[in-house]
Design a protein around this motif. Structure first.
Motif, PDB file in Angstrom:
ATOM      1  N   ILE A 450       0.827  -1.213   0.000  1.00  0.00           N
ATOM      2  CA  ILE A 450       0.000   0.000   0.000  1.00  0.00           C
ATOM      3  C   ILE A 450       0.857   1.257   0.000  1.00  0.00           C
ATOM      4  O   ILE A 450       0.518   2.269  -0.628  1.00  0.00           O
ATOM      5  CB  ILE A 450      -0.968  -0.018   1.203  1.00  0.00           C
ATOM      6  CG1 ILE A 450      -1.929  -1.200   1.094  1.00  0.00           C
ATOM      7  CG2 ILE A 450      -1.756   1.288   1.305  1.00  0.00           C
ATOM      8  CD1 ILE A 450      -2.809  -1.421   2.309  1.00  0.00           C
ATOM      9  N   SER A 451       1.990   1.205   0.686  1.00  0.00           N
ATOM     10  CA  SER A 451       2.885   2.374   0.765  1.00  0.00           C
ATOM     11  C   SER A 451       3.453   2.769  -0.594  1.00  0.00           C
ATOM     12  O   SER A 451       3.938   3.891  -0.762  1.00  0.00           O
ATOM     13  CB  SER A 451       4.032   2.093   1.740  1.00  0.00           C
ATOM     14  OG  SER A 451       3.555   1.952   3.050  1.00  0.00           O
ATOM     15  N   GLU A 452       3.413   1.847  -1.550  1.00  0.00           N
ATOM     16  CA  GLU A 452       3.910   2.147  -2.892  1.00  0.00           C
ATOM     17  C   GLU A 452       2.951   3.039  -3.671  1.00  0.00           C
ATOM     18  O   GLU A 452       3.329   3.617  -4.695  1.00  0.00           O
ATOM     19  CB  GLU A 452       4.138   0.843  -3.660  1.00  0.00           C
ATOM     20  CG  GLU A 452       5.253  -0.021  -3.079  1.00  0.00           C
ATOM     21  CD  GLU A 452       5.291  -1.405  -3.705  1.00  0.00           C
ATOM     22  OE1 GLU A 452       4.358  -1.726  -4.488  1.00  0.00           O
ATOM     23  OE2 GLU A 452       6.228  -2.168  -3.411  1.00  0.00           O
ATOM     24  N   MET A 453       1.720   3.174  -3.194  1.00  0.00           N
ATOM     25  CA  MET A 453       0.731   4.013  -3.880  1.00  0.00           C
ATOM     26  C   MET A 453       1.108   5.486  -3.669  1.00  0.00           C
ATOM     27  O   MET A 453       1.284   5.928  -2.533  1.00  0.00           O
ATOM     28  CB  MET A 453      -0.680   3.752  -3.342  1.00  0.00           C
ATOM     29  CG  MET A 453      -1.162   2.326  -3.526  1.00  0.00           C
ATOM     30  SD  MET A 453      -2.835   2.046  -2.859  1.00  0.00           S
ATOM     31  CE  MET A 453      -3.816   2.964  -4.059  1.00  0.00           C
ATOM     32  N   ALA A 487     -11.310   4.343  -0.680  1.00  0.00           N
ATOM     33  CA  ALA A 487     -11.006   3.086  -0.006  1.00  0.00           C
ATOM     34  C   ALA A 487     -10.975   1.920  -0.994  1.00  0.00           C
ATOM     35  O   ALA A 487     -10.103   1.036  -0.911  1.00  0.00           O
ATOM     36  CB  ALA A 487     -12.026   2.832   1.104  1.00  0.00           C
ATOM     37  N   GLN A 488     -11.887   1.909  -1.945  1.00  0.00           N
ATOM     38  CA  GLN A 488     -11.936   0.804  -2.901  1.00  0.00           C
ATOM     39  C   GLN A 488     -10.692   0.787  -3.785  1.00  0.00           C
ATOM     40  O   GLN A 488     -10.244  -0.284  -4.222  1.00  0.00           O
ATOM     41  CB  GLN A 488     -13.195   0.903  -3.761  1.00  0.00           C
ATOM     42  CG  GLN A 488     -13.436  -0.314  -4.653  1.00  0.00           C
ATOM     43  CD  GLN A 488     -13.585  -1.597  -3.850  1.00  0.00           C
ATOM     44  OE1 GLN A 488     -14.271  -1.633  -2.830  1.00  0.00           O
ATOM     45  NE2 GLN A 488     -12.938  -2.675  -4.301  1.00  0.00           N
ATOM     46  N   ASP A 489     -10.106   1.979  -4.031  1.00  0.00           N
ATOM     47  CA  ASP A 489      -8.862   2.036  -4.818  1.00  0.00           C
ATOM     48  C   ASP A 489      -7.759   1.235  -4.133  1.00  0.00           C
ATOM     49  O   ASP A 489      -6.944   0.573  -4.788  1.00  0.00           O
ATOM     50  CB  ASP A 489      -8.402   3.487  -4.983  1.00  0.00           C
ATOM     51  CG  ASP A 489      -9.406   4.345  -5.741  1.00  0.00           C
ATOM     52  OD1 ASP A 489     -10.178   3.775  -6.537  1.00  0.00           O
ATOM     53  OD2 ASP A 489      -9.396   5.571  -5.537  1.00  0.00           O
ATOM     54  N   ILE A 490      -7.734   1.309  -2.816  1.00  0.00           N
ATOM     55  CA  ILE A 490      -6.696   0.613  -2.046  1.00  0.00           C
ATOM     56  C   ILE A 490      -6.924  -0.889  -2.100  1.00  0.00           C
ATOM     57  O   ILE A 490      -5.996  -1.675  -2.316  1.00  0.00           O
ATOM     58  CB  ILE A 490      -6.705   1.112  -0.584  1.00  0.00           C
ATOM     59  CG1 ILE A 490      -6.455   2.619  -0.542  1.00  0.00           C
ATOM     60  CG2 ILE A 490      -5.663   0.379   0.249  1.00  0.00           C
ATOM     61  CD1 ILE A 490      -6.879   3.274   0.742  1.00  0.00           C
ATOM     62  N   VAL A 491      -8.172  -1.293  -1.923  1.00  0.00           N
ATOM     63  CA  VAL A 491      -8.509  -2.724  -2.004  1.00  0.00           C
ATOM     64  C   VAL A 491      -8.127  -3.277  -3.373  1.00  0.00           C
ATOM     65  O   VAL A 491      -7.522  -4.355  -3.486  1.00  0.00           O
ATOM     66  CB  VAL A 491     -10.015  -2.931  -1.728  1.00  0.00           C
ATOM     67  CG1 VAL A 491     -10.403  -4.398  -1.955  1.00  0.00           C
ATOM     68  CG2 VAL A 491     -10.364  -2.501  -0.297  1.00  0.00           C
ATOM     69  N   ASP A 492      -8.464  -2.542  -4.417  1.00  0.00           N
ATOM     70  CA  ASP A 492      -8.170  -2.992  -5.782  1.00  0.00           C
ATOM     71  C   ASP A 492      -6.668  -3.037  -6.041  1.00  0.00           C
ATOM     72  O   ASP A 492      -6.169  -3.960  -6.715  1.00  0.00           O
ATOM     73  CB  ASP A 492      -8.835  -2.054  -6.797  1.00  0.00           C
ATOM     74  CG  ASP A 492     -10.358  -2.119  -6.746  1.00  0.00           C
ATOM     75  OD1 ASP A 492     -10.888  -3.102  -6.192  1.00  0.00           O
ATOM     76  OD2 ASP A 492     -10.999  -1.168  -7.236  1.00  0.00           O
ATOM     77  N   GLY A 507     -10.817  -7.802   4.591  1.00  0.00           N
ATOM     78  CA  GLY A 507     -11.591  -7.114   5.624  1.00  0.00           C
ATOM     79  C   GLY A 507     -11.978  -5.702   5.234  1.00  0.00           C
ATOM     80  O   GLY A 507     -12.699  -5.029   5.975  1.00  0.00           O
ATOM     81  N   GLY A 508     -11.463  -5.196   4.100  1.00  0.00           N
ATOM     82  CA  GLY A 508     -11.822  -3.867   3.624  1.00  0.00           C
ATOM     83  C   GLY A 508     -10.802  -2.800   3.967  1.00  0.00           C
ATOM     84  O   GLY A 508      -9.707  -3.091   4.479  1.00  0.00           O
ATOM     85  N   ALA A 509     -11.162  -1.549   3.699  1.00  0.00           N
ATOM     86  CA  ALA A 509     -10.270  -0.412   3.946  1.00  0.00           C
ATOM     87  C   ALA A 509     -11.105   0.824   4.246  1.00  0.00           C
ATOM     88  O   ALA A 509     -12.270   0.921   3.847  1.00  0.00           O
ATOM     89  CB  ALA A 509      -9.362  -0.151   2.743  1.00  0.00           C
ATOM     90  N   ILE A 510     -10.494   1.763   4.975  1.00  0.00           N
ATOM     91  CA  ILE A 510     -11.116   3.069   5.216  1.00  0.00           C
ATOM     92  C   ILE A 510     -10.060   4.154   5.046  1.00  0.00           C
ATOM     93  O   ILE A 510      -8.856   3.891   5.165  1.00  0.00           O
ATOM     94  CB  ILE A 510     -11.756   3.192   6.617  1.00  0.00           C
ATOM     95  CG1 ILE A 510     -10.694   3.039   7.718  1.00  0.00           C
ATOM     96  CG2 ILE A 510     -12.898   2.215   6.798  1.00  0.00           C
ATOM     97  CD1 ILE A 510     -11.208   3.385   9.106  1.00  0.00           C
TER      98      ILE A 510
END
Length: 539
Positions: A450-453, A487-492, A507-510
């Motif tokens: 995720i940190s690479e985003m 949040a969905q961008d992170i999940v994807d 479990g999802g993201a916020i």
């Protein structure tokens, strides 16, 4: 050329060693004695500048204030066996209180101002301080927490309440004992210098003793009278203690600020006071690079930029380094029980994900779950040995023996490995291990992705329990300023960057304005998870 830490490896014992400690002061001198004599050598140099209280003290003035504090304690009958409590911000006279304790060989027990009354009561009931220094803002909380303790004098540093406390100004106007000298320690340099608190992300923090040994100076010997030091950490955190000690020992100028951390204010301090030496939490670095003012701030004065207490993404490190005039951003890995830095990374370009090599005076080994020493590039628990006395967790020998074994090895609870060049890599905390359908994984595995985003400023991953799958990974993310990240961008993104289904954000993201933190600024994974679950329940 980067500074080089020399490490050696014993292939038979599978133990890494740092270089020998170089003694700059007589080995029997206490930290208090060293600071006392060094302050007398440079009386006219500016010792500290409080930017929030707008005070400036020379070393002569600070020295005088510290002797007055120490003399007052002596007049009240405090002995080396007594404890002084501190629960205060970085206000103008807190260094004098710390040095006064050092001069008297009295350990102080320092707590964070954010602790509630119950936590203060439990911690101070362990050490039973005779005298407590706090701000008037915390006076009632401290008074209520110590009602059951006898003969506790509460000294307020500012915002004094009407009656009940002793204002610090009263102590600073009291006489200095005739022919004042710092005491010789009854237990020598094995005597406890200070008592800090563990990070407290699970349960009540422990009271961690720090000795008078020289290990606290390791990695700071290049400080000079020309340096201007800053850390936002207060005295309840090892970085705050380290900065207080090194400023006194090496006669630097220290910049103080008692405000809640503000990245814009911090960057203004760097420019205005030409700060040369910084010790910072990764979360504060992330807040700085996420500020509009970051690109226009002049960082050219900085010659040593240390960070520790948690992970900083490689992207954040790259951004900080891009603004520095020299290669001086270094990860400092350590833990409160050690009372010092354990490793430092002076080779970011070659080893960007490493926490560095051992500082002088330390040994390290990596052990398996069975306690066997492991070879290079094998992952196990990181163990550090400094050969110094440690009094353990104050009043808690059982927990002390769990973290430091009978051979003097600290068991860090961190999983990691050493490479062929003696660089340590931390994989994850043992206690953070998660299992999805009985497959083991760690939050950091996903945090790294995720940190690479480019739109992510900070991230915290944790497990959300599912009765069928076990720990489903979930993420709380702070986005960069101006970003439209969802949040969905992170999940994807995670799903697209790992084939391991158990590492997907099942479990999802916020998105959060800021992550939940412990009082010392570390990301509090448990509290962030609790907030995540609260938000999910509402939706």
């Amino acid at each position: 050329m980067p500074y080089v830490l020399a490490n050696s490896y014993d292939a038979d014992l599978k133990i890494w060693s740092g270089s020998e400690i170089e003694e700059y002061f007589a080995p029997d001198l206490s930290i208090g004695e060293i600071i006392f004599h060094e302050m007398r050598r440079h009386p006219k140099l500016i010792a500290q500048i409080s930017t929030t209280e707008e005070t400036i003290l020379t070393r002569e003035e600070l020295h005088s204030n510290a002797m007055r504090v120490a003399s007052y304690m002596r007049s009240k009958g405090l002995l080396q066996s007594d404890i002084v409590g501190i629960i205060a911000r970085n206000t103008s006279h807190i260094p004098a209180v710390a040095y006064g304790c050092f001069f008297n060989g009295i350990a102080f027990h320092s707590l964070n101002i954010a602790y509630d009354r119950g936590t203060i009561e439990k911690l101070f009931s362990i050490t039973h301080p005779r005298m407590i220094f706090c701000d008037g803002d915390e006076y009632e909380k401290v008074r209520d927490a110590t009602r059951g303790m006898e003969d506790v004098e509460i000294v307020t540093m500012r915002n004094h309440p009407e009656g009940g406390s002793t204002p610090i100004e009263q102590i600073l106007s009291s006489p200095i004992e005739e022919n004042f000298r710092p005491v010789r320690l009854e237990q020598g340099i094995d005597q406890t210098l200070a008592i800090l608190c563990s990070s407290g992300t699970t349960g009540i923090p422990k009271a961690v003793t720090i000795t008078n040994s020289r290990q606290i100076l390791a990695g700071s010997q290049d400080l000079t009278t020309a340096d201007i030091q800053y850390t936002h950490s207060s005295l309840d955190w090892i970085t705050g203690l380290l900065t207080t000690v090194t400023s006194g020992v090496y006669s630097t100028t220290r910049i103080l600020a008692d405000n809640v951390f503000d990245p814009v204010y911090m960057m203004r301090l760097i420019e205005e006071y030409r700060i040369t030496w910084i010790l910072q939490a990764p979360s504060h670095m992330a807040m700085m690079v996420n500020s509009r003012e970051f690109e226009s701030t002049d960082f050219s004065s900085i010659r040593k930029y240390l960070f520790g207490g948690g992970r900083a993404s490689v992207e954040t490190q790259h951004l900080i380094r891009s603004r520095l005039s020299s290669d001086c951003l270094h990860f400092a890995y350590g833990f409160t029980e050690l009372g010092a830095m354990a490793t430092m990374n002076y080779h970011f370009d070659e080893k960007p994900n490493s926490v560095g090599r051992l500082v002088s005076g330390l040994k390290a080994k990596i052990i398996s779950e069975e306690g066997e020493s492991l070879d290079r590039d094998e992952v196990g628990e990181v163990c550090i040995r400094n050969g110094q006395h440690w009094a353990g967790y104050y009043g808690n020998p059982e927990e002390s023996h769990k973290v430091r074994d009978s051979h003097g090895w600290f068991h860090t609870g961190d999983l990691g490995y050493m490479d062929d060049d003696g660089f340590l890599y931390i994989v994850e905390r043992k206690k953070d291990m998660l299992k999805y359908q009985n497959i083991m994984y760690y939050p950091n595995d996903i945090e790294t992705i995720i940190s690479e985003m480019p739109d992510v400023a900070e991230v915290c991953v944790f497990g959300v329990w599912d009765p069928i799958n076990g720990d489903e990974a979930a993420a709380a993310v702070v986005k960069r300023q101006g970003s439209d990240l969802k949040a969905q961008d992170i999940v994807d993104y995670v799903r697209g960057h790992t084939d391991a289904k158990y590492k997907h954000l099942n479990g999802g993201a916020i998105i959060m304005e800021d992550l939940k933190r412990s009082p010392n600024g570390k990301t509090n994974r448990m509290s962030t998870k609790a907030y995540f679950l609260e938000v999910k329940d509402r939706n």
